[in-house]
Design a protein around this motif. Structure first.
Motif, PDB file in Angstrom:
ATOM      1  N   SER A  30       0.838  -1.194   0.000  1.00 34.92           N
ATOM      2  CA  SER A  30       0.000   0.000   0.000  1.00 34.92           C
ATOM      3  C   SER A  30       0.870   1.239   0.000  1.00 34.92           C
ATOM      4  CB  SER A  30      -0.907  -0.010   1.232  1.00 34.92           C
ATOM      5  OG  SER A  30      -1.836   1.044   1.182  1.00 34.92           O
ATOM      6  N   GLY A  83      -8.173   9.668   4.003  1.00 33.15           N
ATOM      7  CA  GLY A  83      -8.818   8.371   4.220  1.00 33.15           C
ATOM      8  C   GLY A  83      -7.803   7.245   4.308  1.00 33.15           C
ATOM      9  N   TRP A  84      -6.772   7.293   3.461  1.00 35.96           N
ATOM     10  CA  TRP A  84      -5.710   6.281   3.488  1.00 35.96           C
ATOM     11  C   TRP A  84      -4.995   6.321   4.831  1.00 35.96           C
ATOM     12  CZ3 TRP A  84      -0.518   5.735   4.239  1.00 35.96           C
ATOM     13  CH2 TRP A  84       0.083   4.556   3.759  1.00 35.96           C
ATOM     14  N   LYS A  86      -6.054   7.464   7.753  1.00 37.93           N
ATOM     15  CA  LYS A  86      -6.923   6.979   8.824  1.00 37.93           C
ATOM     16  C   LYS A  86      -7.036   5.455   8.789  1.00 37.93           C
ATOM     17  CE  LYS A  86      -9.657  11.158   9.230  1.00 37.93           C
ATOM     18  NZ  LYS A  86     -10.937  11.809   8.940  1.00 37.93           N
ATOM     19  N   LYS A  87      -7.134   4.890   7.603  1.00 37.40           N
ATOM     20  CA  LYS A  87      -7.242   3.433   7.456  1.00 37.40           C
ATOM     21  C   LYS A  87      -5.967   2.734   7.912  1.00 37.40           C
ATOM     22  CE  LYS A  87      -7.846  -0.156   3.974  1.00 37.40           C
ATOM     23  NZ  LYS A  87      -7.962  -0.427   2.542  1.00 37.40           N
ATOM     24  N   VAL A  88      -4.818   3.248   7.499  1.00 38.54           N
ATOM     25  CA  VAL A  88      -3.548   2.564   7.750  1.00 38.54           C
ATOM     26  C   VAL A  88      -2.977   2.881   9.140  1.00 38.54           C
ATOM     27  CG1 VAL A  88      -1.156   2.374   6.971  1.00 38.54           C
ATOM     28  CG2 VAL A  88      -3.012   2.397   5.314  1.00 38.54           C
TER      29      VAL A  88
END
Length: 90
Positions: A30, A83-84, A86-88
């Motif tokens: 990612s 968003g990336w 926060k997700k990771v």
């Protein structure tokens, strides 16, 4: 898996294309481009491995900084990178 910040100061668009392609190839888990010359990547290895892969694309006056980051962060990013992150990073 560790998350790294990669920051570059590149002088040509051609170098930027090569660095970007190398980052995408190196960090198949990612990655997220957060600024023009800054990426966050998930990479299962040391920062030296990232640096060593990208350094050959650097010119004499270009700069490269790779650092492992943790979950203690504060950011003001566009919605995609935000968003990336926060997700990771949580």
């Amino acid at each position: 898996m560790p998350v790294y910040a990669i920051n570059c100061d590149l002088k040509t668009a051609e170098q930027e294309k090569k660095i970007s392609a190398a980052i995408k190839e190196l960090c198949v888990v990612s990655w997220c481009r957060i600024f023009d010359s800054a990426w966050l990547v998930v990479h299962n290895g040391p920062s030296a491995a990232i640096y060593d892969r990208l350094a050959p694309f650097m010119g004499g006056i270009d700069r490269l900084f790779v650092v492992n980051i943790g979950t203690d962060y504060k950011s003001r990013l566009n919605s995609g990178p935000s968003g990336w992150v926060k997700k990771v990073l949580g």
